[in-house]
Design an enzyme around this catalytic site. Structure first.
Site, PDB file in Angstrom:
ATOM      1  N   ARG A 164       7.891  15.912  -0.757  1.00  0.00           N
ATOM      2  CA  ARG A 164       7.923  14.593  -0.138  1.00  0.00           C
ATOM      3  C   ARG A 164       8.861  14.576   1.079  1.00  0.00           C
ATOM      4  O   ARG A 164       9.585  13.617   1.328  1.00  0.00           O
ATOM      5  CB  ARG A 164       8.351  13.515  -1.136  1.00  0.00           C
ATOM      6  CG  ARG A 164       7.453  13.407  -2.343  1.00  0.00           C
ATOM      7  CD  ARG A 164       6.016  13.030  -1.975  1.00  0.00           C
ATOM      8  NE  ARG A 164       5.172  13.054  -3.166  1.00  0.00           N
ATOM      9  CZ  ARG A 164       4.476  14.141  -3.558  1.00  0.00           C
ATOM     10  NH1 ARG A 164       4.511  15.244  -2.841  1.00  0.00           N
ATOM     11  NH2 ARG A 164       3.732  14.095  -4.637  1.00  0.00           N
ATOM     12  N   SER A 238       4.488   5.142  -5.642  1.00  0.00           N
ATOM     13  CA  SER A 238       5.664   5.718  -6.307  1.00  0.00           C
ATOM     14  C   SER A 238       6.908   5.476  -5.461  1.00  0.00           C
ATOM     15  O   SER A 238       6.943   5.845  -4.291  1.00  0.00           O
ATOM     16  CB  SER A 238       5.459   7.225  -6.525  1.00  0.00           C
ATOM     17  OG  SER A 238       4.346   7.459  -7.351  1.00  0.00           O
ATOM     18  N   GLU A 334      11.478   7.485  -2.341  1.00  0.00           N
ATOM     19  CA  GLU A 334      10.439   8.025  -1.481  1.00  0.00           C
ATOM     20  C   GLU A 334      10.310   7.238  -0.177  1.00  0.00           C
ATOM     21  O   GLU A 334      10.246   7.839   0.896  1.00  0.00           O
ATOM     22  CB  GLU A 334       9.095   8.053  -2.210  1.00  0.00           C
ATOM     23  CG  GLU A 334       8.951   9.202  -3.194  1.00  0.00           C
ATOM     24  CD  GLU A 334       7.510   9.458  -3.570  1.00  0.00           C
ATOM     25  OE1 GLU A 334       6.607   9.074  -2.797  1.00  0.00           O
ATOM     26  OE2 GLU A 334       7.279  10.053  -4.624  1.00  0.00           O
TER      27      GLU A 334
END
Length: 338
Positions: A164, A238, A334
């Site tokens: 990520r 998420s 994130e």
């Protein structure tokens, strides 16, 4: 190039948070980026690149010049006996791009179906789902330097992909704008099924040799059951990365709670399920102000209606402290908090 003053960004971020851009320019071609760079005033102004708004939490109005990426286009670049290479404009919706490749008979992206956001934002986050990451299918991309206006093509190594993460969240953050992305879909196609939810689908259906379209449908079904539709409930998918720990850390956590969900990695470390850690701390369904934790998936924070960025920020930090206090693990967000 058209400069739009005082633009509400609420429709342009999937969490539905209120914020106003002092000035916004819609980027529909590389020439628009160069026009901004060459402008006597805008060229020197701080800039904020906005794609689909699915990975950003807006906590304030934006004095920066907001560059809204809306470059469209999709095409076949090349096809060999080893791969199909396709190119997309950075403003194309990621899910639509996945569906288009399947419609053309070019499988390989089906595990990443229904991920929100645009194609141009996908390399920034190195998006991934169900055992596949963007870097696994990446060929190259074009980016325009926001200082010089020069177009640069970067390969996977130059993008410095990680979990990520990429160079666009590090050294090139705020310094470049991705215009086009090329993906390599390998031939012959091989399904990626080594993920618990997909294994369950195979058992439920009795189909142990699904084709790409079936996997696409399964992934859409799984994600729809777990994750709220941003068009109905504001969210960014998420919210926290799954933490990666050493074998020693994993054993210590298992000793305290043997039910912790964990997955072995090739390098010997373990990935822990962030959603499980959050749920274990009792956060599922909880609310702070108008921001809350989704009652079906603790990894997702949602807008209960009328949420502001500071409420999301407060909730996220409270969850981080709670998980750290119980498990000694510091969860990393994130989305980018602005």
């Amino acid at each position: 190039m058209q400069i739009e003053p005082g633009v509400s960004l609420k429709p342009y971020n999937t969490f539905g948070l209120p914020a106003v851009a002092g000035q916004l320019v819609r980027i529909r071609a590389e020439a628009d980026v160069r026009a901004v760079v060459d402008h006597p005033e805008l060229g020197l102004a701080p800039k904020f690149v906005l794609g689909g708004g699915s990975n950003v939490i807006l906590t304030r109005d934006m004095p920066e010049l907001v560059l809204k990426v809306e470059i469209l286009g999709k095409r076949l670049v090349a096809e060999t006996d080893k791969a199909v290479i396709v190119e997309f404009g950075a403003g194309e919706r990621w899910h639509d791009a996945v569906a288009w490749t399947l419609d053309q008979g070019w499988p390989g992206l089906e595990n990443m179906a229904l991920i929100p956001g645009t194609v141009g934002a996908a390399p920034v986050q190195n998006i991934g789902a169900y055992g596949l990451e963007l870097q696994d299918r990446f060929e190259s991309l074009d980016t325009v330097d926001l200082v010089t206006g020069r177009t640069v093509t970067l390969n996977a190594a130059q993008c410095k992909f990680a979990y990520r993460n990429s160079i666009f969240k590090q050294a090139l953050a705020g310094k470049s704008l991705i215009t086009r992305v090329r993906l390599r879909l390998p031939k012959p196609w091989q399904p990626m099924l080594g993920y618990l939810d997909l294994e369950r689908k195979m058992e439920e259906t009795g189909n142990h040799q699904p084709d790409a379209r079936t996997i696409f449908d399964w992934v859409c079904s799984i994600r729809s059951a777990k994750l709220p539709d941003p068009a109905r409930i504001g969210n960014v998918g998420s919210f926290f990365k799954n933490p990666v720990v050493t074998p020693e850390q994993c054993r210590d956590i298992i000793a305290r709670d043997p039910h912790v969900v964990h997955y072995p990695l090739e390098d010997g470390r373990f990935k822990l399920a962030a959603g499980w850690l959050i749920d274990a701390c009792g956060w599922k369904g909880k609310t702070v102000g108008h921001a809350g934790v989704y009652d079906k998936q603790a990894l997702v924070l949602v807008n209960r209606g009328g949420a502001i960025g500071s409420e999301v920020q407060t909730l996220a930090r409270a969850i981080q402290e709670s998980v750290y206090g119980r498990f000694g693990i510091r969860l990393e967000m994130e989305p980018v908090m602005v």
